[in-house]
Design a protein around this motif. Sequence first.
Motif, PDB file in Angstrom:
ATOM      1  N   UNK B 258       0.829  -1.197   0.000  1.00 26.68           N
ATOM      2  CA  UNK B 258       0.000   0.000   0.000  1.00 26.68           C
ATOM      3  C   UNK B 258       0.862   1.245   0.000  1.00 26.68           C
ATOM      4  N   UNK B 259       1.951   1.166   0.731  1.00 29.07           N
ATOM      5  CA  UNK B 259       2.835   2.320   0.810  1.00 29.07           C
ATOM      6  C   UNK B 259       3.466   2.598  -0.549  1.00 29.07           C
ATOM      7  N   UNK B 260       3.744   1.529  -1.283  1.00 30.43           N
ATOM      8  CA  UNK B 260       4.388   1.682  -2.579  1.00 30.43           C
ATOM      9  C   UNK B 260       3.429   2.198  -3.636  1.00 30.43           C
ATOM     10  N   UNK B 261       2.296   1.622  -3.599  1.00 29.71           N
ATOM     11  CA  UNK B 261       1.373   1.854  -4.713  1.00 29.71           C
ATOM     12  C   UNK B 261       0.088   2.468  -4.196  1.00 29.71           C
ATOM     13  N   UNK B 262      -0.075   3.742  -4.481  1.00 20.45           N
ATOM     14  CA  UNK B 262      -1.239   4.404  -3.877  1.00 20.45           C
ATOM     15  C   UNK B 262      -2.557   3.924  -4.474  1.00 20.45           C
ATOM     16  N   UNK B 263      -2.491   3.504  -5.731  1.00 20.65           N
ATOM     17  CA  UNK B 263      -3.727   3.002  -6.333  1.00 20.65           C
ATOM     18  C   UNK B 263      -4.184   1.715  -5.659  1.00 20.65           C
ATOM     19  N   UNK B 265      -3.493   0.933  -2.703  1.00 17.11           N
ATOM     20  CA  UNK B 265      -3.909   1.234  -1.335  1.00 17.11           C
ATOM     21  C   UNK B 265      -5.410   1.483  -1.259  1.00 17.11           C
ATOM     22  N   UNK B 266      -5.933   2.016  -2.352  1.00 16.02           N
ATOM     23  CA  UNK B 266      -7.372   2.315  -2.380  1.00 16.02           C
ATOM     24  C   UNK B 266      -8.186   1.078  -2.032  1.00 16.02           C
ATOM     25  N   UNK B 267      -7.721  -0.054  -2.571  1.00 15.32           N
ATOM     26  CA  UNK B 267      -8.500  -1.268  -2.361  1.00 15.32           C
ATOM     27  C   UNK B 267      -8.359  -1.805  -0.953  1.00 15.32           C
ATOM     28  N   UNK B 268      -7.269  -1.431  -0.320  1.00 18.73           N
ATOM     29  CA  UNK B 268      -7.020  -2.011   1.000  1.00 18.73           C
ATOM     30  C   UNK B 268      -7.575  -1.152   2.131  1.00 18.73           C
ATOM     31  N   UNK B 269      -7.671   0.117   1.819  1.00 19.27           N
ATOM     32  CA  UNK B 269      -8.138   1.009   2.876  1.00 19.27           C
ATOM     33  C   UNK B 269      -9.624   0.819   3.141  1.00 19.27           C
ATOM     34  N   UNK B 270     -10.039   1.435   4.229  1.00 19.78           N
ATOM     35  CA  UNK B 270     -11.480   1.439   4.505  1.00 19.78           C
ATOM     36  C   UNK B 270     -12.191   2.169   3.387  1.00 19.78           C
ATOM     37  N   UNK B 271     -13.312   1.660   3.071  1.00 20.88           N
ATOM     38  CA  UNK B 271     -14.085   2.251   1.989  1.00 20.88           C
ATOM     39  C   UNK B 271     -14.771   3.506   2.513  1.00 20.88           C
ATOM     40  N   UNK B 272     -14.233   4.662   2.138  1.00 20.97           N
ATOM     41  CA  UNK B 272     -14.765   5.896   2.749  1.00 20.97           C
ATOM     42  C   UNK B 272     -16.178   6.210   2.260  1.00 20.97           C
ATOM     43  N   UNK B 273     -16.474   5.847   0.995  1.00 26.63           N
ATOM     44  CA  UNK B 273     -17.840   6.101   0.505  1.00 26.63           C
ATOM     45  C   UNK B 273     -18.839   5.289   1.316  1.00 26.63           C
ATOM     46  N   UNK B 274     -18.410   4.057   1.548  1.00 29.60           N
ATOM     47  CA  UNK B 274     -19.283   3.172   2.312  1.00 29.60           C
ATOM     48  C   UNK B 274     -19.482   3.717   3.719  1.00 29.60           C
ATOM     49  N   UNK B 275     -18.388   4.175   4.302  1.00 34.88           N
ATOM     50  CA  UNK B 275     -18.458   4.715   5.660  1.00 34.88           C
ATOM     51  C   UNK B 275     -19.380   5.924   5.687  1.00 34.88           C
ATOM     52  N   UNK B 276     -19.264   6.758   4.644  1.00 33.30           N
ATOM     53  CA  UNK B 276     -20.136   7.927   4.550  1.00 33.30           C
ATOM     54  C   UNK B 276     -21.592   7.510   4.497  1.00 33.30           C
ATOM     55  N   UNK B 277     -21.795   6.534   3.652  1.00 28.90           N
ATOM     56  CA  UNK B 277     -23.169   6.067   3.470  1.00 28.90           C
ATOM     57  C   UNK B 277     -23.740   5.565   4.786  1.00 28.90           C
ATOM     58  N   UNK B 278     -22.895   4.837   5.497  1.00 28.17           N
ATOM     59  CA  UNK B 278     -23.351   4.274   6.766  1.00 28.17           C
ATOM     60  C   UNK B 278     -23.647   5.391   7.753  1.00 28.17           C
TER      61      UNK B 278
END
Lengths: 302, 476
Positions: B258-263, B265-278
């Motif tokens: 994730x540190x190497x590849x920011x793209x 990292x998107x898949x590994x991080x918490x899904x912020x859209x989902x969190x927003x929705x929740x």
Amino acid sequence: MASAPSKLYSDDVSLVVVLLDANPFFWAAGAGGGNHPAATLPFSKFLDHVIPFLNSLLLMNQLNQVVLIATGINTCGYIYDSGNGGPEGSDNVSEISSEILLRLEEFVCKDRKIGKGTERAMGGSVSSLLSGSLSLALCYVQKVFRSGAIHPQPRILCLQASPDGPEQYVAVMNAIFSAQRSMVPIDSCVVGVQHSAFLQQASYITGGIYLKPPQLDGLFQYLAAVFATDLQSRNFLQLPKPAGVDFRASCFCHKKTIDMGYVCSVCLSIFCQHQRKCSTCGSEFNQAPREPNSASDTIRKA
Amino acid sequence: MHTINKPTKYRISLKEPGIPGVLRMAEERFIFTPHDPRSLLKLDVPFRSIKVHKFSKDGSKQALLNLLHEGGGYIFEFDSFSDRNICRDFVGKILGKLQATCPSKDDKAVPDKTTPAPGEQLSPMEMEHRIKLLRDDSELQRLHKQFVMTGILTESEFWATRKNLLDDTTIKVSKQRTGFKSTMLADIRPATDGRTNKVTFSLTPEIIHQIFAEKPAVHRAFLDLVPKKMSEKDFWTKYCRAEYLHRTNNSVAAAAEAAEDEELAVFLKHDDILADEIRHKIRRVDPTLDMEADQADDYIHLQDHGLLRDGGKETVDAESELSRRTLSQDLNRHAAVVLEGRAFDVELGDTRTVAEALARSKKGPSLEAFDKNESQERLEKACRMTEIEDLRGPHQLPYAPLFIKDPREYFDSQQANALRALGDSNAGFKNTDYNFNLEESYAYLMKQISEAKVSGLNDIVQSDVAHKENLTTSLV
């Protein structure tokens, strides 16, 4: 009353609430003499009979309690309460008597003062506020009921002189029914010109005694013989039987006695024929069926 | 109608070789004449006896046509498919005309059983549609049999009156959408061949669609990155890699990647859209919801709560910014997506169009306006529910007050009788002697009281009165 709960009551202890009719018109009517009851028995004489009767009630049982309520034409008020005396209080007969007379005087003054502003229509039939004094008596009784598990046996004695006040009908009947509900008998002794339909009903409904003494100068004897005994002892006495009171209704429209008629479903007024609108409360009725006995609103009374 | 002559082989059964000859088809009957004149296998069969015709597929080994009758079938082998097809179509037409459309049980074997009315050419789709209608509606089928097959109505006349039926169902064909499959994405397992370290994920458009629906962050990333920054293939490779890292619970490796590849990292991080929705959803929860009521069924302390996906049991490292979805979180999200269903109709072909359509459908109704309404409603509801009874007046039913003009009436209606019963004859007495006015009356009363005061207590009852016979002795 504060010491009441500590006393040991038995079932022959009475609380007698006496309603005294202080209608100035009635008593003043005797001034002219004639065969008016107030002439035979003027107010002063009347009190001569009543106050000793109250004293003798107190004599009957040490724990007996007497409450005197005056019924005026403008107001009602407590005149005397034997329970208020306290330990060293007015046990003396003459003291009680003078206290009653003093308070009565105050009451009449008050009654006059209140009536000043609103001069009521003059005439023969200004009636006393029986409904008011009955309510006061019932309130007092309720207070006694709530004073403790054991309390004196209450009863109400109406000494009625003036004629009934038809305008008080609803209030008086309500008072009677509440007395019936709280099992307080209303005794009535009518010293007036005519019988009292109110008191007749009251005594009949509540199981009290109704009496109109034929000889007013022997009033005390009537009172002592009929109304002095406690409720327990009454069972063993031969007391005046309620005359077969005719409670048949007569119609509001023609004052005819009827066995069957139309009753307003809102205010219970009785009519001998179908009305489009109730004359008493103004309710409008639907078209009634022709035959009165097929209507649901008919009454049957034997 | 013309006749057809085709060279063919008649085969008594499929196992036996055919007998060469000529098949001649006319409107009424077909006749097979073998080349060998000595052969007895000459056929002359009317089409009426034929129930169904079957045929082999184009391009299969043999070009066969099988005309089935009660007892069996006549199997013809053609030299070429084109010959066979001409005969097949001819037979189809004739059979259709003869027996109209009588849907048979083995209709899968008769895909070509058409019933065109003379002079009317129907597309196979329309035909299929009609057959389907007849199959679904036994009543219609009965009518069809009764009228068309007996020749009272022609095929077109029969359907002319039922145009609406045809039209309606044409529209309805695609009415019911298939929803998402209820299987979870977790079921897409990477396939490993034991020899190399290669791991294969297989993604179908269906799966991709589901990924988009369940993971809005991936969806957004796809819209952003493809095809500007990377090809679709790279994108999915990256996604699968992230998934793989996640699945193997190799948090250290995942963090490094994730540190190497920011793209990635998107898949590994918490899904912020989902969190927003929740968060949004939580804000819209009924404020009067009583969470305490559920305390009895305390699922938080159940063993399986907080279980990591794929059975991982390691304790959750709260600091790790990488997504740690618990099993129940995943389940809930999946359930929500399945329930929402597909909001649009797009052929699941092109990933790009799918992604865009999904984005469009999500925008749909303005959330803001909806929220405004919602919050107003919520406010009102909260007011209603938290009403404090003591602070309100009692709920009173509307009533018409009883208005009695004159209560005297009641009294009068009773008094007359009551007094009559007592024999009271003093009724006329009352108006006499009231000659004092109010003041005088009061004065008189006062005088009486003072008199009583002065006189004190005397003999109450005079002895002569007391001795009267009628005083109290005869009360009863």
